[in-house]
Design a protein around this motif. Structure first.
Motif, short mmCIF file in Angstrom:
data_model
loop_
_atom_site.label_atom_id
_atom_site.label_comp_id
_atom_site.label_asym_id
_atom_site.label_seq_id
_atom_site.Cartn_x
_atom_site.Cartn_y
_atom_site.Cartn_z
N LEU A 151 35.96 29.08 22.28
CA LEU A 151 37.37 29.17 21.91
C LEU A 151 38.10 27.86 22.22
N SER A 152 37.78 27.26 23.35
CA SER A 152 38.40 25.99 23.73
C SER A 152 38.05 24.89 22.74
N ALA A 153 36.78 24.83 22.34
CA ALA A 153 36.36 23.84 21.36
C ALA A 153 37.04 24.07 20.01
N LEU A 154 37.19 25.33 19.63
CA LEU A 154 37.87 25.67 18.38
C LEU A 154 39.32 25.20 18.41
N LEU A 155 40.01 25.43 19.52
CA LEU A 155 41.42 25.05 19.63
C LEU A 155 41.60 23.54 19.51
N VAL A 156 40.75 22.78 20.17
CA VAL A 156 40.85 21.33 20.10
C VAL A 156 40.59 20.85 18.68
N ALA A 157 39.57 21.39 18.04
CA ALA A 157 39.26 21.00 16.67
C ALA A 157 40.39 21.39 15.72
N ALA A 158 40.94 22.59 15.90
CA ALA A 158 42.02 23.05 15.03
C ALA A 158 43.26 22.19 15.19
N PHE A 159 43.62 21.89 16.43
CA PHE A 159 44.82 21.06 16.65
C PHE A 159 44.62 19.67 16.05
N THR A 160 43.43 19.11 16.24
CA THR A 160 43.16 17.78 15.69
C THR A 160 43.37 17.77 14.18
N GLY A 161 42.80 18.75 13.50
CA GLY A 161 42.96 18.83 12.05
C GLY A 161 44.39 19.08 11.63
N ILE A 162 45.08 19.94 12.37
CA ILE A 162 46.47 20.27 12.03
C ILE A 162 47.36 19.05 12.15
N GLN A 163 47.19 18.28 13.23
CA GLN A 163 48.10 17.15 13.41
C GLN A 163 47.80 16.04 12.40
N VAL A 164 46.53 15.85 12.03
CA VAL A 164 46.21 14.85 11.01
C VAL A 164 46.81 15.26 9.67
N THR A 165 46.64 16.52 9.29
CA THR A 165 47.19 17.02 8.03
C THR A 165 48.71 16.91 8.02
N SER A 166 49.34 17.25 9.13
CA SER A 166 50.79 17.15 9.24
C SER A 166 51.26 15.71 9.11
N ARG A 178 53.48 24.05 12.13
CA ARG A 178 52.06 24.27 11.85
C ARG A 178 51.32 24.72 13.11
N VAL A 179 51.71 24.20 14.27
CA VAL A 179 51.10 24.66 15.53
C VAL A 179 51.47 26.12 15.78
N THR A 180 52.71 26.49 15.48
CA THR A 180 53.12 27.89 15.60
C THR A 180 52.30 28.77 14.67
N ASP A 181 52.04 28.30 13.45
CA ASP A 181 51.17 29.05 12.53
C ASP A 181 49.80 29.29 13.14
N LEU A 182 49.25 28.26 13.75
CA LEU A 182 47.94 28.40 14.40
C LEU A 182 47.95 29.57 15.37
N TRP A 183 48.95 29.61 16.23
CA TRP A 183 49.00 30.67 17.24
C TRP A 183 49.32 32.03 16.64
N ASN A 184 50.16 32.06 15.62
CA ASN A 184 50.46 33.35 14.97
C ASN A 184 49.22 33.97 14.35
N PHE A 185 48.36 33.14 13.79
CA PHE A 185 47.13 33.66 13.21
C PHE A 185 46.08 33.97 14.27
N LEU A 186 46.05 33.16 15.34
CA LEU A 186 44.96 33.28 16.31
C LEU A 186 45.21 34.35 17.37
N LEU A 187 46.43 34.46 17.85
CA LEU A 187 46.68 35.37 18.99
C LEU A 187 46.24 36.81 18.72
N PRO A 188 46.50 37.40 17.55
CA PRO A 188 46.05 38.79 17.34
C PRO A 188 44.54 38.95 17.39
N THR A 189 43.81 37.87 17.21
CA THR A 189 42.35 37.91 17.23
C THR A 189 41.80 37.82 18.64
N ILE A 190 42.48 37.09 19.53
CA ILE A 190 41.91 36.83 20.85
C ILE A 190 42.59 37.61 21.97
N VAL A 191 43.76 38.18 21.71
CA VAL A 191 44.53 38.85 22.77
C VAL A 191 44.54 40.36 22.53
#
Length: 213
Positions: A151-166, A178-191
């Protein structure tokens, strides 16, 4: 006298780093010369070489600047999932407002990923995430079946891609969204469902400028 000299030397060193950050942020590693750094910093080449023996040494120092964003995380008494959510927004804020953070990230992607591949910065961020997410899982805030390291590796990879795209699409104007979108999609899956209300995908108020708590 010795203390005064040390203070002047530190002022010069910081000016060099500020000048280098502006140059690297504008033109990248290959497109920046030491003459560019000297011009932006307002110092002599002799002063630059006194503090930094090469352009590579300057780049390495700036690549490490990104970790200032997370420097107080080890002192947090009870780190958890919200710590990482806030840290992601804190990094987004740094990328939008701090040229040193911006230059450091550009160098990590440009030099550390392609010219001279170096996993160290990525591994450091993954370790920071794991440090916070492990107690979160122990406290029941993350599903027990999940691999926190993955999960930690996924978060780092996701943030890296998000900030480059942004950066490419909006010069990072939409990065917090876009970072808020990441958490809105991810939190229901992991929490677990009964813990969802504890977390704020937009980050707590201080995460968009002040230190992460």
């Amino acid at each position: 006298m010795a203390r005064a000299r040390q203070e002047r030397a530190e002022i010069t060193r910081q000016a060099i780093l500020d000048g280098a950050a502006i140059a690297f942020d504008d033109c990248g590693f290959e497109g920046t010369s030491l003459s560019d750094v000297v011009r932006h910093a307002g110092v002599t080449k002799g002063a630059l070489y006194f503090h930094f023996p090469s352009k590579q040494a300057l780049a390495r120092t700036l690549m490490d600047e990104q970790f200032r964003v997370a420097e107080n995380v080890p002192a947090i008494e009870n780190p958890g999932l919200q710590t990482i959510i806030d840290l992601s927004h804190r990094m987004a804020h740094g990328l939008r407002t701090d040229v040193r953070v911006r230059a450091g990230i550009r160098l990590v992607i440009e030099v550390g990923s392609f010219t001279s591949p170096d996993p160290t910065p990525y591994d450091a961020w993954i370790d920071t995430c794991r440090t916070c997410l492990t107690p979160a899982q122990q406290n029941g805030d993350i599903h027990p079946s999940l691999d926190v390291g993955a999960l930690s590796a996924l978060l780092v990879a996701a943030f890296t891609g998000i900030q480059v795209t942004s950066h490419v699409r909006t010069r990072r104007e939409d990065l917090h969204h876009r970072v808020t979108d990441l958490w809105n999609f991810l939190l229901p899956t992991i929490v677990p469902t009964d813990r969802m209300a504890r977390f704020h995908p937009t980050g707590t108020p201080h995460s968009h400028g002040a230190a992460v708590n």
